[in-house]
Design a protein around this motif. Sequence first.
Motif, PDB file in Angstrom:
ATOM      1  N   THR A  90       0.832  -1.206   0.000  1.00  0.00           N
ATOM      2  CA  THR A  90       0.000   0.000   0.000  1.00  0.00           C
ATOM      3  C   THR A  90       0.864   1.253   0.000  1.00  0.00           C
ATOM      4  O   THR A  90       0.622   2.213  -0.755  1.00  0.00           O
ATOM      5  CB  THR A  90      -0.924  -0.002   1.230  1.00  0.00           C
ATOM      6  OG1 THR A  90      -1.772  -1.145   1.165  1.00  0.00           O
ATOM      7  CG2 THR A  90      -1.764   1.261   1.293  1.00  0.00           C
TER       8      THR A  90
ATOM      9  N   ASP B 115      -5.194  -1.109  -5.279  1.00  0.00           N
ATOM     10  CA  ASP B 115      -4.667  -1.687  -4.033  1.00  0.00           C
ATOM     11  C   ASP B 115      -5.634  -2.750  -3.530  1.00  0.00           C
ATOM     12  O   ASP B 115      -6.715  -2.437  -3.045  1.00  0.00           O
ATOM     13  CB  ASP B 115      -4.497  -0.564  -2.994  1.00  0.00           C
ATOM     14  CG  ASP B 115      -3.705  -1.043  -1.778  1.00  0.00           C
ATOM     15  OD1 ASP B 115      -3.190  -2.183  -1.814  1.00  0.00           O
ATOM     16  OD2 ASP B 115      -3.620  -0.270  -0.806  1.00  0.00           O
ATOM     17  N   GLU B 116      -5.257  -3.999  -3.672  1.00  0.00           N
ATOM     18  CA  GLU B 116      -6.083  -5.146  -3.291  1.00  0.00           C
ATOM     19  C   GLU B 116      -7.528  -4.983  -3.748  1.00  0.00           C
ATOM     20  O   GLU B 116      -8.460  -5.029  -2.943  1.00  0.00           O
ATOM     21  CB  GLU B 116      -6.040  -5.340  -1.765  1.00  0.00           C
ATOM     22  CG  GLU B 116      -4.598  -5.307  -1.262  1.00  0.00           C
ATOM     23  CD  GLU B 116      -4.337  -6.285  -0.134  1.00  0.00           C
ATOM     24  OE1 GLU B 116      -5.120  -7.254  -0.009  1.00  0.00           O
ATOM     25  OE2 GLU B 116      -3.355  -6.089   0.592  1.00  0.00           O
TER      26      GLU B 116
HETATM   27 MG   LIG Z   1      -2.109  -2.861   2.117  1.00  0.00          MG
END
Ligand SMILES: [Mg+2]
Lengths: 240, 400
Positions: free
Chosen positions: A48, A169-170
Amino acid sequence: MDTIIDAHHVTKTYNPKTIPVVAVNSVHMHLERGEFTALVGPSGSGKTTLLNLIGGLDKPDTGSIMIHGTDITRLSANQLIDFRLRNIGFVFQAFNLIPVLSARENVELIMQLQGLPKNEINQRVETLFHQIGLEDKLDTRPAQLSGGQQQRVAVARALASRPQVVLADEPTANLDSKSAANLLDIMAKLNQEENMTFIFSTHDQRVIERARRVITLVDGKIFSDTAVVDTSLPHGISPA
Amino acid sequence: MAWRNIWRNKVRSVVIITSIALGLVAGIFIMGLYDGMLTDRLNTVIRQEVSHLQLHNPEFQKDYEAIYSIEHAMEIVELIRSEDYVKAVSARTIAHGMLATSTGSAGVQITGVQQDDEHLVSRLNDKLIEGEGLVGDRRNPIVIGKKLADKVKISLGSKLVLTFTDREYNIVSAAFRVTGIYQSANAPLDERNVYVQSADLNRLMLLEDACHEIAVLLNSDNELVVAQQKLSGRYPELMIENWQQLSPETKLMIETTDTYSIIFIGIIMLALMFGIINTMLMAILERTREIGMLVALGMNKLRLFLLVLWETVLLTLAGAPFGLILSWLVIMYFNQSGIDISSFSGAAMSGFGFSSLLYPEFPWLKIPLVLYIVGVTALLASLFPSYKALRLVPVEAMRQ
Ligand SMILES: [Mg+2]
Ligand SMILES: Nc1ncnc2c1ncn2[C@@H]1O[C@H](COP(=O)(O)OP(=O)(O)O)[C@@H](O)[C@H]1O
């Protein structure tokens, strides 16, 4: 070749004065247009943080990050906002959409911020919703969409501004495997059709398998950077 | 987007919108009450006391001497009366002197009038509570105020002596018989002012057909300025004043009352402002993630500021139409039925010349100003929440 990301010696330390945590440690990274890259690593490995640094949401302590020729570490806070608007597409893990706006309005918002003319916005919305297969959900509010559908709208929004790169992000973390696969299909398709550069972080093995390049982070350092060789794909892959 | 954001927390927004509406109702109602009170007072001042315009010899008001009269008054009166904007005219002869009876004495202003003319200008007959007034053939009738009658202990039919100076500065005394007792809304005036026939007073003061004051009542308040200009042009040797000049205290009262009602609205809005600020701060706190995301996506500070500002302004202004409509209804209701304020102020108010039954009026003229105040409140209330929103750092906001 058209270089989109060129990062050198990027380091980010949290709490430098109290309990320092080196979240990103001397990372070098080079990405060409049209790459479809997974950023993997265990929780807390710095995925992140690295994406935030590349996206201009945070500033590194050292190093330079060139995005399509602009060193974003030298931009002021206000310049960064404008830079993000024009060059970076974001897909976050969850709660991507503004709940009071319909799916269409969520996507239009970015283009309105960019100051695009109305007819161009309409055209782009139509194309994008066709690409994500949600033509029939244009006027639906996020709360009425499934998690997978919401993430597809978020992907459409990330592409709406025709950015240099989409950072996700994910994006599949909150999705069931079927929705996750569907989202990856759509991202891969957009990567092909629009020659859009994607970096997505994940620790889902099935998602990693879809990438054509996998960068693995461990403790903030690049542990490995592997190209998945697939001669059937026309896009170049550049091992680090 | 701002408008839709307001409806995310319906209860909270409705509470704010309702309190703004109610605050406006309270403020506008007080304004309406003041306006009704002033209109009432103004009507009394113009239609029962000073009339619209008065003509005097310019010297007269300095020392009230008999010699400073308007000559050939009857001709002038007839000419003015024939103007189409004039409703009624009364010529008055005025002397300052002493009223004496066997039981007491008092300083008085003696006003010589023709009762019918004076009635048309200042409703003299309506104020009579006893007796017929200045009618009949008998010499030297006098009408005195109830307050004065009580003070010097005389009643209808009593005799009294008036002493004053004539135009040659001789002291004149004459006996009068009380043929009427009057009472007006203005108690201090009742105590000072007595009416006699202008024929009697002119004869005693050696004034022939002169008088000291010509009071003019117009058909409409709106014609005041034009009428004053016309008469001033025609009679440059006379001093011609309107009610605002004749009764500066009334003018002052209107102005201060206006100021008070504006201050009152201001205070209500100030109180509401804190509610609005609080609501918006909560709204922003709840939306920290979302605002962080908007900034991450590239919404710049100006746009974010305007978004919050606009949301606050809309929230505040949303209450305005309801407040206006509701206050209009409330005021219209009481405008029909009247509000009896005598229970809590009664005598005090009539002592100042107010009636105790008030008819509030919708203050149309002040509505733009009220809306302006609401607008300024909205803007002020939005500043702090907008500033708070600007301070959010996207990465931190989104981590929540
Ligand atoms: Mg993360
Ligand atoms: N705001 C922060 N303050 C302090 N430490 C942080 C902060 N954000 C992340 N970290 C730490 O930095 C490291 C990397 O975190 P992160 O980039 O979120 O990793 P990942 O996304 O791979 O899980 C972790 O050890 C995490 O605890």
